[in-house]
Each structure stands twice: as structure tokens, then as C-alpha cells.
Write a protein that holds these residues in place. Structure first.
Motif, PDB file in Angstrom:
ATOM      1  N   THR A 251       0.824  -1.211   0.000  1.00 30.70           N
ATOM      2  CA  THR A 251       0.000   0.000   0.000  1.00 30.70           C
ATOM      3  C   THR A 251       0.857   1.259   0.000  1.00 30.70           C
ATOM      4  O   THR A 251       0.542   2.246  -0.669  1.00 30.70           O
ATOM      5  CB  THR A 251      -0.939   0.001   1.221  1.00 30.70           C
ATOM      6  OG1 THR A 251      -1.865  -1.075   1.088  1.00 30.70           O
ATOM      7  CG2 THR A 251      -1.708   1.310   1.332  1.00 30.70           C
TER       8      THR A 251
ATOM      9  N   GLU B 219      -3.149  -0.636  -3.420  1.00 28.99           N
ATOM     10  CA  GLU B 219      -3.384   0.653  -2.761  1.00 28.99           C
ATOM     11  C   GLU B 219      -4.319   0.544  -1.561  1.00 28.99           C
ATOM     12  O   GLU B 219      -4.287   1.396  -0.665  1.00 28.99           O
ATOM     13  CB  GLU B 219      -3.969   1.662  -3.758  1.00 28.99           C
ATOM     14  CG  GLU B 219      -3.034   2.072  -4.878  1.00 28.99           C
ATOM     15  CD  GLU B 219      -2.972   1.037  -5.996  1.00 28.99           C
ATOM     16  OE1 GLU B 219      -3.757   0.049  -5.931  1.00 28.99           O
ATOM     17  OE2 GLU B 219      -2.158   1.189  -6.913  1.00 28.99           O
ATOM     18  N   VAL B 220      -5.168  -0.475  -1.540  1.00 30.48           N
ATOM     19  CA  VAL B 220      -6.163  -0.584  -0.466  1.00 30.48           C
ATOM     20  C   VAL B 220      -5.986  -1.843   0.383  1.00 30.48           C
ATOM     21  O   VAL B 220      -6.572  -1.933   1.464  1.00 30.48           O
ATOM     22  CB  VAL B 220      -7.599  -0.556  -1.036  1.00 30.48           C
ATOM     23  CG1 VAL B 220      -7.864   0.750  -1.749  1.00 30.48           C
ATOM     24  CG2 VAL B 220      -7.850  -1.735  -1.965  1.00 30.48           C
TER      25      VAL B 220
END
Length: 570
Positions: free
Chosen positions: A357, A528-529
């Protein structure tokens, strides 16, 4: 001149943590930008070494040493109602620091090349990376004096209970570096991102941003400091009441902190003999590792030191204060453990998701993510010990005991380097590949990889840096055991976790088990999450589990939040 703050330890440590959080978040933004453009390249290795070398002076003359030598004396003078004497001490110490930092900075610029050989001699096998490192050391060294004076400002502000500003100020250094990198990328990168030439120019711009940021970090603190220390005259004087006491403590504290810094730089020296990318992997892993150390260990210790110093003065004057100091130490250890233990479990179980992330973008791919996670896991072994050790050191420094921290730090360094050196040689023959972990060389190993193999990292990331990190993690426990014994002799029995370590560990284990079971699902999420989801899941399990088990810090924080919500609604 106002005296020390009278607020609670929890409020003070919360202000420190808030300031550090802003600084660390901006630092993470900087590291993500570095990872995007540099990955684990030779330029990233060069910047890692160059940024560490001038920081030696900052750490030796700056925050850690001043916290242990200057703050106890300055805080005690304020507590005794002697603000004029406190101001004289502050002026004299500032003058001495400016003189020392200025002279050593000039030497650092002049001796950049031999310093680089001394600290990272293994880079000479990679001539281009070595030359770039020397240029960066010379470019960034002037920031040292600015950062040392900034650390003096921190000491003054903390002693007056002004915690937030002094710990949020370093964010300006990070912002300046990010801006410099963004401007350089906008100006230089035109479809050639990732090329050696562009990467070298990017880190040079980053060096300029470091000097500018050091100036901004100092300037933002000066107005508040000047208001608190009216009549400040930064003249280097030794014969001022209180200054000899600061200097007497300064030597042993420099020795203690110097040993730790020597350990860091010997770690850099060892890593310079590893395959390309090892230095950068260590850097990225340490960013994550130092986040809880700074937010929790440093925040609690920094907030506790003035209070412990006042308690020590009370103990000497009237025979009391020991029980109060012991309560502060145990309460602080409980706060540290309640926050750090679940963090450590999270790093071990889902550290790759968190790393992805933050860093997986551009030149930083999945192989680099796994490699950094394994290095992070090595450091994480000692995370609870390191953060608890910060507070135990503060308890000893508050009582003017500086010899024992120096001795325990020396033992930690020896253990860390010996164990780390043995492990790094073995693990540098192990690599992360697209097909998983593979052994690339003969084991056991007694020497570093041949020079011509260190740059041959196409499609693989070797794990020598993980061996160094594991040695550091194991050594942290050796140190904290010795520190705990010393505090017990001075104050009385102290328990890691403030007597709650078992309950905290059980709640953290439950959170880790749930996160482990959810890993297959979490890995399907975008990088990213994925880390954010993993952290949210850990918290969603840990907090109610800790509350159900009666972990005091979690229960009190939740009760405080409920009271605030009800007050706003009412």
C-alpha cells in the motif's frame, strides 16, 4: 519564562505522538515518491548511505543526547523557580552546539570521500554508486548544523510543555524533500523514468531539498523558543551554573547514543557488501519499523522525561518521588505495549500488504514488496523491546544515571552486529524470485558475494538485509532485559506492559489470527487498499478483544471517546 507542563502523561504523550504522526506521514509520502522513481536501484542505495552519514552528527549532538543531558537540568531549574538560571544554561548550551556542529560540518564537507569509504566501503565495488554517494554526502552535510540547533529548540519547548510544535517541525524537512523530488521529476522525467541518469539527477535535487528543509524545520520553532527564553545570548560558555552538569551527562550519553549510531553505521558498512538493493531495502523497512518506535516509544518517553526529572529532584530534596516515578514508568510501559504489540503482530502477518500500500508503484514491484516485508519482519522481532527500552532509558537519565544505558547499548551493538553478520552472509544467497524463494549460491557462506555478482539482480531480490535486521531485533531484547534490571535497582520492580502484557498479547494474537485467515481475500484487493483493509481488520478485532480482556489503556481511551461524543451531543 513559563515552567514545565502540569498536564497528564497521557495528554503530553498524545501531543508528541500527534506531532510525530504528521512528521511520519509526510515521511511516508517522501518514501513512496522515492520508491516510485528509484525502487531498490543504485541511486536509492546512494541516497540511503548519504542521508545517514551526516545524520550521525545530528543524532550525537541533537535530539537524543539533549533529551538526556540538557532537558533534566533545564526542567529542574524551571521546577525550582529559577527561570533566569535556566535561560543562562539554554544560552550556553546553544552556543556550544553551534560551535561544535559548525566545525564538524566543515570537516564533513571536506572529508566526504574518506567518510564514505569508512561507512560504506563495499560500494567501491560499484564505482558509479560510490561516486554519487560522495557527491550527495558533500551536498547534504550543511543540513547537519541546522538540524542540531533544531533539536536544541525541541529540548526547550518540551521542558515548557510545548510538545506538538517540536515534533511536527520535521515534517517540513519531508515536505521540502518531496517538493524537490516532484520538481525534479517534472523537469527531468520525459519518458525516461528509471534510467540511471535520471535517477542520479533526482537524488541530487533531493539533496538540495534536504538542506532547505533543515532550515525550515529550525525557523518554524525559533519564534516560540525566543518567546520562552527572553534575553537569549548563544555564547559558548562552560562556567555557567548547570552547564557543567549538562556536560558531565553529555559525555556518557554521547557514548551511549554514539554506540547505537556506530551500530547503525556498521550495519550500513556490512550492507554495502551485500547485493545491490540491500541498502534501499533496509531503508524502506526501517521507515515502517521506526513508525511505531517514534509514535509510541519516543512519544511516551519524551513526555515522561520532564516529569521523571521533576520526580527525581523531589526524591533528592525530600526523600519522596520514587513511588511517583515508578507509577509513571509502569503506566508508560502499559501505553507502549497496548499500541506496539498489535502493531508487531500486524507487521509479521500482513506486513507485505502494508508495504504494498505504501510503496508498490513505478519501479517498486511485488518482488521488492516481499523483500522489504522480510526485512521488516526481522526488525519487528525486537519492536516491543526497542519501544519499551526508550522509556526505561528515560527513567535512568532522569536520575542522572548515564553509565548503564551506555553499557547496555554497547552490548546490544555487539550482539546485533555479530548475529547480523553471520545471518546476512547466509541470506544473501537466498533470493525472492517470481517463482518464490530460491537459494542462489553455496551454503553455509563465510564471505560476501563476489563483486561481479552483487549488481546481477535482474529478476531477483536477495535477502542479506533481512539477516542484518533479524540480528538487530534479537539484540533489542538483550538490551531491554539489562535496562529493566537497572530500573528495578533504582526505582523498584517494573513489568513490561505495565503488568498487562499477557492480556495485550492475547488480544493481538486474536487479531493476527483473523488477519491471517483473511489473507487470501486481502491479497485479491488492489495494492493501494489491501494494506488499509488489513490494518482496519486488525483494529476491528484487537480493540474489542483488548477491552473484553480488561486492557486498561484501551478501556480508558474508549471511555474518553464516549465521554467526548456525549458531551458534543449534549
Amino acid at each position: 519564562m513559563s515552567g514545565p507542563a502540569r498536564g497528564s502523561g497521557r495528554r503530553s504523550s498524545g501531543l508528541v505522538a500527534a506531532g510525530i504522526l504528521v512528521s511520519r506521514v509526510t515521511g511516508l509520502v517522501r518514501e513512496r515518491a522515492l520508491g516510485h522513481y528509484l525502487g531498490t536501484s543504485g541511486a536509492a542505495d546512494a541516497f540511503t548511505v548519504a542521508f545517514r552519514i551526516p545524520n550521525l552528527l545530528q543524532h550525537l549532538l541533537g535530539e537524543g543526547v539533549l533529551s538526556a543531558s540538557f532537558i533534566p537540568v533545564y526542567s529542574r531549574l524551571l521546577a525550582e523557580g529559577r527561570p533566569r538560571d535556566a535561560g543562562r544554561v539554554a544560552s550556553a548550551v546553544l552556543g556550544l552546539l553551534v560551535l561544535a556542529a559548525g566545525g564538524l560540518t566543515l570537516l564533513g564537507v571536506a572529508l566526504a570521500e574518506p567518510l564514505t569509504v569508512l561507512i560504506a566501503g563495499g560500494l567501491r565495488a560499484r564505482p558509479d554508486t560510490f561516486a554519487l554517494t560522495v557527491d550527495l554526502v558533500r551536498l547534504m552535510f550543511p543540513a547537519v548544523g541546522l538540524l542540531v540547533v533544531s533539536a536544541w529548540c525541541l529540548g526547550v519547548l518540551n521542558s515548557h510543555g510545548r510538545f506538538f510544535l517540536s515534533y511536527v517541525a520535521p515534517s517540513l524537512l519531508n515536505v521540502a524533500q518531496v517538493v524537490a523530488l516532484a520538481l525534479a521529476a517534472w523537469y527531468l522525467v520525459d519518458g525516461t523514468a528509471g534510467t540511471v541518469r535520471v535517477q542520479e539527477e533526482l537524488v541530487r535535487w533531493l539533496g538540495v531539498g534536504t538542506v532547505v528543509g533543515g532550515g525550515l524545520q529550525l525557523l518554524v520553532q525559533l519564534p516560540a523558543v525566543l518567546r520562552l527564553t527572553r534575553g537569549l545570548r548563544p555564547v559558548p560558555r562552560v562556567r555557567v551554573p548547570g552547564v557543567p552538569e549538562v556536560l558531565r551527562a553529555f559525555g556518557p550519553v554521547v557514548a551511549a547514543k554514539g554506540v547505537v549510531q556506530v551500530s547503525t553505521y556498521l550495519q550500513v558498512l556490512l550492507a554495502s557488501y551485500l547485493a545491490a538493493g540491500a541498502l534501499a531495502s533496509l531503508r524502506y523497512a526501517q521507515v515502517l519499523y521506526l513508525l511505531p518506535v517514534s509514535l509510541f516509544g519516543m512519544a511516551v518517553a519524551a513526555a515522561a522525561l520532564p516529569r521523571l526529572s521533576a520526580g527525581s529532584a523531589q526524591e533528592r530534596a525530600a526523600g519522596g518521588g520514587r513511588e511517583s516515578s515508578l507509577r509513571h514508568v509502569e503506566a508508560g510501559l502499559g501505553r507502549v505495549a497496548a499500541l506496539v504489540v498489535p502493531t508487531a503482530v500486524g507487521y509479521l502477518v500482513v506486513g507485505d500488504l502494508v508495504t504494498a500500500t505504501l510503496f508498490q508503484t513505478g519501479e517498486f514491484g511485488r518482488l521488492e514488496v516481499v523483500a522489504v516485508w522480510l526485512v521488516l519482519a526481522g526488525f519487528t522481532v525486537g519492536l516491543t523491546a526497542t519501544t519499551s527500552g526508550r522509556l526505561l532509558q528515560a527513567a535512568l537519565y532522569a536520575g542522572s544515571e548515564t553509565r548503564i544505558p551506555a553499557v547496555t547499548a554497547t552490548v546490544r551493538v555487539v550482539v546485533s552486529l555479530v548475529v547480523g553478520a553471520v545471518l546476512m552472509l547466509q541470506l544473501d544467497r537466498v533470493a525472492v524470485t517470481p517463482d518464490g524463494l530460491r537459494v542462489l549460491g553455496d551454503l553455509p557462506a563465510l564471505t560476501p558475494l563476489p563483486a561481479d555478482e552483487r549488481d546481477d539482480t535482474a529478476g531477483v531480490v536477495r535477502l542479506g538485509a533481512a539477516g542484518l535486521a533479524l540480528g538487530s531485533g534479537l539484540a533489542a531484547w538483550v538490551e531491554v532485559v539489562a535496562l529493566r534490571r537497572a530500573v528495578r535497582r533504582r526505582l523498584g520492580p517494573v513489568r513490561l506492559g505495565g503488568g498487562q502484557l499477557g492480556r495485550i498479547a492475547l488480544a493481538a494474537a486474536a487479531a493476527g489470527a483473523v488477519a491471517g485467515l483473511a489473507r487470501p481475500l486481502l491479497l485479491t484487493l488492489p495494492p493501494e487498499v489491501g494494506g488499509l483493509a488489513a490494518v482496519a481488520l486488525l483494529g476491528a478485532v484487537y480493540v474489542p478483544s483488548a477491552r473484553a480482556l480488561g486492557v486498561r489503556e484501551v478501556t480508558e481511551v474508549l471511555a474518553s471517546l464516549v465521554r467526548r461524543v456525549r458531551a458534543r451531543r449534549g
